[in-house]
Write a protein that holds these residues in place. Structure first.
Motif, mmCIF file in Angstrom:
data_model
loop_
_atom_site.group_PDB
_atom_site.id
_atom_site.type_symbol
_atom_site.label_atom_id
_atom_site.label_comp_id
_atom_site.label_asym_id
_atom_site.label_seq_id
_atom_site.Cartn_x
_atom_site.Cartn_y
_atom_site.Cartn_z
ATOM 1 N N PHE A 148 0.840 -1.193 0.000
ATOM 2 C CA PHE A 148 0.000 0.000 0.000
ATOM 3 C C PHE A 148 0.877 1.246 0.000
ATOM 4 O O PHE A 148 2.044 1.217 0.413
ATOM 5 C CB PHE A 148 -0.928 0.025 1.220
ATOM 6 N N THR A 149 0.323 2.340 -0.501
ATOM 7 C CA THR A 149 0.998 3.625 -0.502
ATOM 8 C C THR A 149 0.107 4.670 0.165
ATOM 9 O O THR A 149 -1.111 4.524 0.242
ATOM 10 C CB THR A 149 1.340 4.096 -1.924
ATOM 11 N N VAL A 150 0.728 5.745 0.619
ATOM 12 C CA VAL A 150 0.051 6.918 1.157
ATOM 13 C C VAL A 150 0.576 8.126 0.403
ATOM 14 O O VAL A 150 1.798 8.260 0.208
ATOM 15 C CB VAL A 150 0.303 7.078 2.666
ATOM 16 N N GLY A 151 -0.314 9.002 -0.043
ATOM 17 C CA GLY A 151 0.139 10.146 -0.813
ATOM 18 C C GLY A 151 -0.887 11.256 -0.883
ATOM 19 O O GLY A 151 -1.907 11.227 -0.182
ATOM 20 N N ALA A 152 -0.605 12.239 -1.721
ATOM 21 C CA ALA A 152 -1.517 13.358 -1.916
ATOM 22 C C ALA A 152 -1.425 13.823 -3.358
ATOM 23 O O ALA A 152 -0.358 13.735 -3.985
ATOM 24 C CB ALA A 152 -1.185 14.507 -0.966
ATOM 25 N N GLN A 153 -2.543 14.317 -3.870
ATOM 26 C CA GLN A 153 -2.591 14.803 -5.247
ATOM 27 C C GLN A 153 -3.252 16.189 -5.283
ATOM 28 O O GLN A 153 -4.250 16.421 -4.603
ATOM 29 C CB GLN A 153 -3.371 13.841 -6.146
ATOM 30 N N TRP A 154 -2.661 17.079 -6.080
ATOM 31 C CA TRP A 154 -3.185 18.423 -6.261
ATOM 32 C C TRP A 154 -3.562 18.621 -7.722
ATOM 33 O O TRP A 154 -2.843 18.168 -8.629
ATOM 34 C CB TRP A 154 -2.140 19.459 -5.865
ATOM 35 N N ILE A 155 -4.673 19.314 -7.941
ATOM 36 C CA ILE A 155 -5.135 19.625 -9.292
ATOM 37 C C ILE A 155 -5.068 21.141 -9.472
ATOM 38 O O ILE A 155 -5.697 21.892 -8.713
ATOM 39 C CB ILE A 155 -6.574 19.138 -9.529
ATOM 40 N N PHE A 156 -4.321 21.600 -10.463
ATOM 41 C CA PHE A 156 -4.155 23.022 -10.731
ATOM 42 C C PHE A 156 -4.865 23.396 -12.031
ATOM 43 O O PHE A 156 -4.718 22.694 -13.051
ATOM 44 C CB PHE A 156 -2.670 23.376 -10.833
ATOM 45 N N LYS A 157 -5.612 24.499 -11.988
ATOM 46 C CA LYS A 157 -6.328 25.013 -13.162
ATOM 47 C C LYS A 157 -7.252 23.966 -13.767
ATOM 48 O O LYS A 157 -7.579 24.019 -14.950
ATOM 49 C CB LYS A 157 -5.332 25.501 -14.226
ATOM 50 N N LYS A 158 -7.662 22.989 -12.939
ATOM 51 C CA LYS A 158 -8.567 21.923 -13.354
ATOM 52 C C LYS A 158 -8.002 21.047 -14.472
ATOM 53 O O LYS A 158 -8.722 20.251 -15.068
ATOM 54 C CB LYS A 158 -9.916 22.500 -13.795
ATOM 55 N N LYS A 159 -6.703 21.177 -14.747
ATOM 56 C CA LYS A 159 -6.103 20.429 -15.859
ATOM 57 C C LYS A 159 -4.817 19.705 -15.488
ATOM 58 O O LYS A 159 -4.551 18.609 -15.984
ATOM 59 C CB LYS A 159 -5.820 21.373 -17.025
ATOM 60 N N VAL A 160 -4.013 20.310 -14.632
ATOM 61 C CA VAL A 160 -2.679 19.773 -14.338
ATOM 62 C C VAL A 160 -2.677 19.119 -12.956
ATOM 63 O O VAL A 160 -3.138 19.723 -11.983
ATOM 64 C CB VAL A 160 -1.608 20.878 -14.393
ATOM 65 N N SER A 161 -2.185 17.907 -12.883
ATOM 66 C CA SER A 161 -2.105 17.184 -11.614
ATOM 67 C C SER A 161 -0.651 16.987 -11.201
ATOM 68 O O SER A 161 0.230 16.801 -12.042
ATOM 69 C CB SER A 161 -2.783 15.814 -11.729
ATOM 70 N N ILE A 162 -0.431 17.046 -9.908
ATOM 71 C CA ILE A 162 0.859 16.687 -9.324
ATOM 72 C C ILE A 162 0.566 15.814 -8.109
ATOM 73 O O ILE A 162 -0.225 16.199 -7.246
ATOM 74 C CB ILE A 162 1.671 17.921 -8.901
ATOM 75 N N ASP A 163 1.149 14.635 -8.065
ATOM 76 C CA ASP A 163 0.968 13.802 -6.877
ATOM 77 C C ASP A 163 2.291 13.185 -6.449
ATOM 78 O O ASP A 163 3.194 12.975 -7.251
ATOM 79 C CB ASP A 163 -0.115 12.740 -7.087
ATOM 80 N N VAL A 164 2.397 12.951 -5.149
ATOM 81 C CA VAL A 164 3.567 12.310 -4.548
ATOM 82 C C VAL A 164 3.073 11.218 -3.619
ATOM 83 O O VAL A 164 1.991 11.316 -3.047
ATOM 84 C CB VAL A 164 4.446 13.328 -3.776
ATOM 85 N N TRP A 165 3.875 10.178 -3.466
ATOM 86 C CA TRP A 165 3.462 9.062 -2.621
ATOM 87 C C TRP A 165 4.670 8.267 -2.146
ATOM 88 O O TRP A 165 5.763 8.353 -2.704
ATOM 89 C CB TRP A 165 2.505 8.139 -3.376
ATOM 90 N N GLY A 166 4.436 7.470 -1.133
ATOM 91 C CA GLY A 166 5.438 6.546 -0.629
ATOM 92 C C GLY A 166 4.736 5.400 0.079
ATOM 93 O O GLY A 166 3.641 5.570 0.626
ATOM 94 N N GLY A 167 5.342 4.237 0.061
ATOM 95 C CA GLY A 167 4.701 3.094 0.695
ATOM 96 C C GLY A 167 5.622 1.896 0.785
ATOM 97 O O GLY A 167 6.814 1.976 0.477
ATOM 98 N N THR A 168 5.052 0.796 1.191
ATOM 99 C CA THR A 168 5.824 -0.430 1.358
ATOM 100 C C THR A 168 4.938 -1.628 1.042
ATOM 101 O O THR A 168 3.722 -1.491 0.875
ATOM 102 C CB THR A 168 6.373 -0.546 2.790
ATOM 103 N N GLY A 169 5.559 -2.778 0.967
ATOM 104 C CA GLY A 169 4.828 -4.001 0.681
ATOM 105 C C GLY A 169 5.736 -5.202 0.796
ATOM 106 O O GLY A 169 6.871 -5.102 1.267
ATOM 107 N N TYR A 170 5.243 -6.324 0.336
ATOM 108 C CA TYR A 170 6.006 -7.580 0.379
ATOM 109 C C TYR A 170 6.004 -8.189 -1.013
ATOM 110 O O TYR A 170 4.974 -8.219 -1.690
ATOM 111 C CB TYR A 170 5.388 -8.555 1.377
ATOM 112 N N SER A 171 7.159 -8.665 -1.437
ATOM 113 C CA SER A 171 7.279 -9.212 -2.786
ATOM 114 C C SER A 171 7.898 -10.599 -2.762
ATOM 115 O O SER A 171 8.603 -10.973 -1.814
ATOM 116 C CB SER A 171 8.135 -8.290 -3.663
ATOM 117 N N ILE A 172 7.627 -11.347 -3.801
ATOM 118 C CA ILE A 172 8.215 -12.666 -4.009
ATOM 119 C C ILE A 172 8.950 -12.644 -5.340
ATOM 120 O O ILE A 172 8.362 -12.307 -6.373
ATOM 121 C CB ILE A 172 7.144 -13.766 -4.013
#
Length: 211
Positions: A148-172
């Protein structure tokens, strides 16, 4: 109008103004555009190219799928290089009380699949002769993960998005390098290409266009 009536009138006007201000404060921000195409801003650092597509499903949920292609040469004086691709679907739950998806803070469970191929020179040592050598080799590695990740997203001028996130998990992970020879080196087997199971980290940031 007597004094008591005047006081009541002032209180009613003040209460009405407070209700208007409270309603404005609680006004929900919604977005007409429900699709976003994104480019990962961090992937070039890893000699890869990554894109994603997000689709709003409900006022506070969305589905996103990302993929990447990698072509990385670690040492320009040798033949060591890593190529790969991967896909990461995730489902986002937006938590903001004042913003509808795709804006605000979110949490997102995800799945991942990664496939790599390495062309490298393997170092080996023969204890009987005391001689060492570098042998050109090819190795493949596959990895599936859940997290899972936790993050945030911003929408500027109703057209441009910027988002950042970080998280962890388990892999095989699984590699086709099956030899257990302690006298030679292997490309895969250590973090982040663990043989068997292991924890993984995920961090990123994108810029996108909403439509």
């Amino acid at each position: 109008m007597n004094t008591a009536q005047a006081i009541i009138l002032v209180l009613l006007i003040g209460l009405a103004n407070c209700n208007i201000a409270f309603a404005q404060e609680k006004e929900i921000i919604s977005y007409e555009k429900k699709n976003i195409i994104k480019v990962n801003l961090i992937s070039p650092i890893l000699s890869s190219f990554s894109m994603g597509y997000e689709r709003v499903i409900t006022p506070n949920q969305s589905f996103q799928v990302s993929f990447f292609l990698q072509d990385q040469r670690f040492n320009f004086s040798s033949q060591d290089e890593l190529k790969g691709f991967g896909i990461v679907p995730e489902y986002r739950f937006y938590l903001s009380e004042r913003k509808e998806a795709p804006g605000g803070i979110f949490i997102a469970p995800f799945l991942s699949y990664r496939n790599y191929k390495a062309n490298y020179e393997s170092y080996s040592f023969d204890p009987n002769t005391g001689m060492s050598s570098n042998t050109p080799r090819t190795a493949k590695y596959e990895n599936i993960g859940l997290g899972f990740t936790v993050g945030a997203q911003w929408i500027f001028k109703k057209k441009v998005s910027i988002d950042v996130w970080g998280g962890t998990g388990y892999s095989i992970g699984k590699s086709d390098e099956t030899s257990n020879d302690p006298n030679r080196s292997f490309y895969f087997g250590d973090f982040p290409y663990q043989e068997g199971g292991g924890f993984l980290g995920r961090i990123g940031g994108t810029i996108g266009l909403a439509f």
